[in-house]
Design a protein around this motif. Sequence first.
Motif, PDB file in Angstrom:
ATOM      1  N   CYS A  58       0.976  -1.202   0.028  1.00 57.40           N
ATOM      2  CA  CYS A  58      -0.010  -0.106  -0.063  1.00 57.40           C
ATOM      3  C   CYS A  58       1.032   1.226   0.059  1.00 57.40           C
ATOM      4  O   CYS A  58       2.045   1.374   0.880  1.00 57.40           O
ATOM      5  N   CYS A  62      -0.718   5.536   5.698  1.00 54.84           N
ATOM      6  CA  CYS A  62      -1.333   6.188   7.114  1.00 54.84           C
ATOM      7  C   CYS A  62      -0.687   5.763   8.021  1.00 54.84           C
ATOM      8  O   CYS A  62      -0.141   4.663   8.180  1.00 54.84           O
ATOM      9  N   CYS A  65      -1.287   2.536  10.539  1.00 50.22           N
ATOM     10  CA  CYS A  65      -1.564   1.322   9.708  1.00 50.22           C
ATOM     11  C   CYS A  65      -0.212   0.425   9.570  1.00 50.22           C
ATOM     12  O   CYS A  65       0.932   0.866   9.134  1.00 50.22           O
ATOM     13  N   ARG A 159      -9.012   3.725  -1.563  1.00 46.17           N
ATOM     14  CA  ARG A 159      -8.461   5.121  -1.190  1.00 46.17           C
ATOM     15  C   ARG A 159      -9.414   6.005  -2.199  1.00 46.17           C
ATOM     16  O   ARG A 159      -9.197   6.199  -3.294  1.00 46.17           O
TER      17      ARG A 159
HETATM   18  S1  SF4 Z   1      -5.148   2.303   6.136  1.00 50.20           S
HETATM   19 FE1  SF4 Z   1      -4.035   3.654   4.748  1.00 50.20          FE
HETATM   20  S2  SF4 Z   1      -1.874   2.680   4.759  1.00 50.20           S
HETATM   21 FE2  SF4 Z   1      -3.305   0.938   5.651  1.00 50.20          FE
HETATM   22  S3  SF4 Z   1      -4.099  -0.135   3.579  1.00 50.20           S
HETATM   23 FE3  SF4 Z   1      -5.454   1.608   4.025  1.00 50.20          FE
HETATM   24  S4  SF4 Z   1      -4.816   3.168   2.695  1.00 50.20           S
HETATM   25 FE4  SF4 Z   1      -3.189   1.729   2.912  1.00 50.20          FE
END
Ligand code: SF4
Length: 274
Positions: A58, A62, A65, A159
């Motif tokens: 990803c 974030c 995460c 997203r």
């Molecule tokens: S929370 Fe944010 S960093 Fe984690 S998978 Fe989702 S978009 Fe990606």
Amino acid sequence: NYKNQAQEYKNNYVLQYRYPDYTTEDLDWIYSLGYTRKLHPHSPLKMAKFSVVTHRGCIGGCNFCSIALHQGDEIISRSEANILKETKGLTKHPDFKGYIDDFGGPSANMYGMDCEKRCGESCWRCTDLDRSHRRLISLLRKARAIPGVKKIFVRSGIRYDLALDSEEYIKELSEHHISGTLKIAPEHFSGEVLRLMNKDNSRFDKFVDLFNSLNKGKKQTLRYYIMIGHPGDDEGQVKLLGEKLARLRNIEHFQLFTPTPMTVSSCMYWTGLN
Ligand code: SF4
């Protein structure tokens, strides 16, 4: 993720080896193994029995995460041919009824956003990032044309701020791949908390308006994930959040911030520092 690290601890060292590189070919090989998709009758994975993983990693960044820490912070996609082969294979499975439960990765709309340079900087901020979603749109169109496939659901989160760069993708999703609701994760609406989360919701209303206009009369709605208790979240910020939520319906659920190992947010939580 990119360097071996050694931290001294009481006359010893804790070693963290750099993240191993893997490629499209590696993923194609792994996902071509002969999985049976046989599950225990009470397995919680039942709803994902016929799902297809399109990529790993990803680029969202974030802070709370841990996905990037165990899958990498760049996208490695499977090849289109390999995904379509797996999809065709599903149609031969005796239990398959034509419905694919999910088609995605940690963030479903990052498929095909692989970087050839792999320079180690953030892909999200890179001006070379191809935000057109063209590889994903092409893949979805070919996959749903496979005889025996009635519907492909995209249940992995997307997203939305990235999706906004391709109205064609949002249309595609709305027309063919939603099962009643599309889940998105604005997480919070306080600018300060969002800054600490490394998220930006400045285009949230734009996305909601576009989604609603594309889905007029379709009985398809948005659902929202919200996180509370992240570092920086206090009574004042929760009030701001509450005001915004009062104007939204369909809150999917509130998640209470949980410090996961090695994330930036956990570091803030533990040290009290930003
Ligand atoms: S929370 Fe944010 S960093 Fe984690 S998978 Fe989702 S978009 Fe990606």
